[in-house]
Structure formats: structure tokens, C-alpha cells
Write a protein that holds these residues in place. Structure first.
Motif: not given
Length: 430
Positions: A109-117, A128-137, A218-223
Motif C-alpha cells: 500500500g501507501y503511507v498516508e500519515k506517520l504518527y511516529v516519525n 498508532p505508528l502509521a496509517a496505510i492505504f491499501s487497495p487490497d484491504l 507518502g512512501q509506497s510499501i510492499q508486504a
């Protein structure tokens, strides 16, 4: 002066020199014999008349009270004393590896927001550490809502042979989200609102400090990608290096006292929990791991510590370390025989603790030993033995057949006749 006259003059001078030398040898021969005879008979008297200490017999040195005072000779006692296996070394504070946690999402998915930065930020478990947007989820949440509506529809159906409480589809949809580390609270929120959440929040799996961060907003992450590393510093490790000779004296479970320059006068306690089974080839040391409680967080990874390892204390026959003279091949101790007489005694040593060393053989309890000026005593005793041997060799040299003096008559006979000597022939008369 002609050449013939000069040759005649030098030849006469050479004859005179040879005659003088032969006469001197003849006269001094008697003197050499008499001096050697007197040296042979008075060797012991000369040794005793030497300034300083005297050597009375093999390995025994005699000192007067004045000499003991001038040399600063002090004495100690051989006795049974408590001998602890204390080992002093240095160590480095490191993170307890059993209290490390990695944050790795199981979906892309993609990192929408970081709570711990930032690195070093403290976190609590579940924070909470980060909010992730994932199309699969998002797709899985929509399936959850469909399953919930389908379960309600089947429950109100009047069709024969259709169960009115079929919830297998709903349970399967919930389990799928749980496997992706979506919390039950988030699942219930989706079911309550009837809308899929755009982002899913990653929570801290443990309490501690963030010691590594590999994600930005805003970073793209992988499983399976590592985002955070969290370390619980309530316990830390101190890795100490044990010398090869000390490795056998430390056991797992032994207590340890640690001192840090950051906290002078405040010792910390710990316990040995691991000893490396392999010896380092370059440094010739063994690594020992000490677990130290750190509830207040004062001890920080990277600090240097002075480590004192304490094991069992036992009674042993000991002498002060200053009493032992190491010669390379053996260990010597000078024992007091009384009346200022000292003798060198070979001993076999064992453990060392502080200012004491264990004696396995060679001494008995209650004996007095020299604890200072041993090297002066040892050098004087060795000098005495060398002088005795030199005087003995000098006396033996007088009776050697190859050292008989040359008779003066032979010298006189040869000295008068210069014609037989090479290079000394008399030139013919003109």
C-alpha cells in the motif's frame, strides 16, 4: 747512513727486545704460580670479604640487620586465606535482542500519515505508528460488508432447507482481515458504519523506543517490508570480554557488579546469562553476556562499563603477589630461614585474586617470605654462585697440561740465534 748500516742497526735492536722479553717471562713465571696457589686456597675467604651480602651455601643468602634495613626488605606470611574468583574486565552495553520488535506490514500500500516519525521516540504497546492505504484491504472490507448483509438476508429467508443462522461467510471475511493484522476494533468499526475505511492503522507491537525507522510519509510499501524497529530497554545486555586465562573461572549464573563513568559511585548489578562457546582467535578472548535490569532507563546502549564478576569464595594457601619472582621457566619465593638467612624456593602457583596468589606446592602455612627487594637478593645470590665457579675454574687452570710455562733456556737459545727466524736473516757483509 747507508742502507746496509740501517739494516744492521734495526737487527741489533730486535735482538735486544727479544732478550728483554725472554728475561721478563722467566722471572714472572714464579710469580704466576704463587698467585694462583694463594687464590686457590683462599676462594671462600674472598667471597666472604665481598662488600654487601654473603653467600653461605648453595641457594642461601645471609643478610645482617643493617643490610635488611638498607635494602628495604619486607616480609609476608604464608597462610590460609579466603580467595575469591573475582574477575575484572570491561564491557559494552547493547540492546537485549529478546526484547526487539520489527514492524512489517503483511499487505502492500501507501503511507498516508506517520504518527511516529523520528528515531528515539518512545512508544507504548498498541500506540498508532502509521496509517496505510491499501487497495487490497479496501476490497477485503467490502467483502466483509457484503458477507454481513448476506448473513442478515439469509437469516430472514423463508426458503425451505436454508439455514436461518448461516454466518460462515461473515466469519471467513473477519478472519481474512485479522490475518492482515487488522484489529477487531477496526473490523467492528467497519461493520458499524457500513463503509470500508480508506486507511488501516499500524500499531506498536511492544513498548519501548524506536531505534530504527525506514519509512517516510507518502512512501509506497510492499508486504513484508521493514518499517520500524522497537527496542524494550527495561533490560539491557552488557557484553564483556574475558581473557583466555579467566574464561574457566566464570560460570553462567555468576553475579556481576558494573560501574559506569556516567554514574560514579553508583554500582549496578547483573547476572551472567550466556558465555560464548568459541574463543576469539585474534583477541584471544571469550564473550560473556550479562543481563542488567534498567527500569529507569539510565543505562543506554553504547556505554562502556567496568565489570567485576564474582563467583564462589574458597580458602586456599596464599602468599602476597609481590613475593613471587617469575623467571620465565619457574616461580621463586625467598623463604626466611631465621637469623637473616634467605633461600630461594620453587613454588607451583594457582589462582590469583587481588594482591594474593594461591600456592599449590612448595610452601607450608606459617612460613615467612620476602615481599620486597627480591630481585636484589636474587642477583646477589646468582653473583655469588658465578664468582665461586670462576674461582674454581681459575684454580683448575693452573694444573692444565696445556698451560705449562715455556722454559727460559729455550727462549735464550732461540733469542740469540736470529738467523733461523723468518724475515730476520742477517744481510751479507760487503
Amino acid at each position: 747512513m747507508t742502507r746496509a748500516q740501517r739494516v744492521t742497526l734495526w737487527t741489533g735492536a730486535a735482538v735486544v727486545v727479544v732478550i728483554v722479553i725472554s728475561t721478563t717471562v722467566k722471572k714472572s713465571g714464579h710469580t704466576i704460580y704463587s698467585s694462583n696457589d694463594s687464590a686457590k686456597s683462599s676462594s671462600t675467604t674472598q667471597m666472604n670479604d665481598m662488600p654487601g651480602m654473603s653467600s653461605t651455601s648453595a641457594g642461601v643468602v645471609a643478610l645482617t640487620p643493617r643490610q635488611i634495613q638498607q635494602l628495604g626488605v619486607t616480609f609476608g606470611t604464608v597462610a590460609l586465606r579466603p580467595l575469591s574468583n573475582e574477575v575484572r574486565t570491561v564491557g559494552t552495553v547493547v540492546v537485549n535482542e529478546t526484547r526487539l520488535a520489527k514492524v512489517t506490514p503483511k499487505f502492500s500500500g501507501y503511507v498516508e500519515k506517520l504518527y511516529v516519525n523520528f528515531v528515539g521516540q518512545p512508544v507504548r504497546r498498541g500506540e498508532p505508528l502509521a496509517a496505510i492505504f491499501s487497495p487490497d484491504l479496501v476490497a477485503a472490507e467490502q467483502e466483509l460488508l457484503v458477507s454481513a448483509r448476506l448473513s442478515r438476508t439469509i437469516g430472514t429467508s423463508s426458503v425451505p432447507c436454508v439455514s436461518g443462522s448461516n454466518t460462515d461467510l461473515l466469519a471467513a471475511a473477519k478472519e481474512r482481515l485479522r490475518l492482515w493484522d487488522v484489529s477487531d476494533a477496526q473490523i467492528d468499526e467497519v461493520l458499524r458504519t457500513g463503509r470500508p475505511m480508506r486507511t488501516v492503522t499500524l500499531s506498536a507491537p511492544a513498548a519501548g523506543f524506536v531505534i530504527d525507522k525506514k519509512v517516510v510519509q507518502g512512501q509506497s510499501i510492499q508486504a513484508g517490508e521493514e518499517l520500524y524497529t522497537i527496542a524494550d530497554l527495561s533490560d539491557v545486555w552488557v557484553e564483556a570480554q574475558l581473557r583466555e586465562e579467566d574464561a574457566g573461572r566464570v560460570r553462567i549464573g555468576a553475579g556481576a557488579t558494573l560501574q559506569f563513568t556516567s554514574y560514579p559511585g553508583r554500582p549496578f548489578t547483573g547476572r551472567v546469562t550466556y558465555i560464548d562457546p568459541i574463543l576469539g582467535e585474534q583477541a584471544r578472548t571469550v564473550k560473556a553476556r550479562i543481563t542488567v535490569p534498567n527500569s529507569d532507563g539510565r543505562i543506554k546502549p553504547g556505554m562502556y562499563a567496568t565489570v567485576i564478576l564474582n563467583s564462589s569464595t574458597q580458602s586456599a594457601l596464599t602468599v602476597p603477589r609481590s613475593a613471587v619472582v617469575q623467571t620465565g621457566e619457574r616461580a621463586l619465593v625467598f623463604v626466611d630461614l631465621g637469623n637473616g638467612r634467605l633461600t630461594a624456593q620453587t613454588v607451583r602457583l594457582g589462582r590469583t585474586s587481588g594482591d594474593l596468589v594461591e600456592v599449590l606446592s612448595g610452601l607450608a602455612s606459617g612460613q615467612r617470605v620476602v615481599t620486597s627487594a627480591q630481585f636484589l637478593i636474587d642477583s646477589e645470590s646468582n653473583l655469588g654462585e658465578v664468582m665461586k665457579s670462576m674461582i674454581g675454574m681459575r684454580g683448575q687452570g693452573d694444573t692444565m697440561s696445556g698451560m705449562a710455562p715455556v722454559r727460559s733456556s729455550a727462549v735464550d737459545a732461540k733469542g740469540a740465534d736470529m738467523r733461523g727466524m723468518p724475515g730476520m736473516s742477517t744481510p751479507p757483509k760487503k
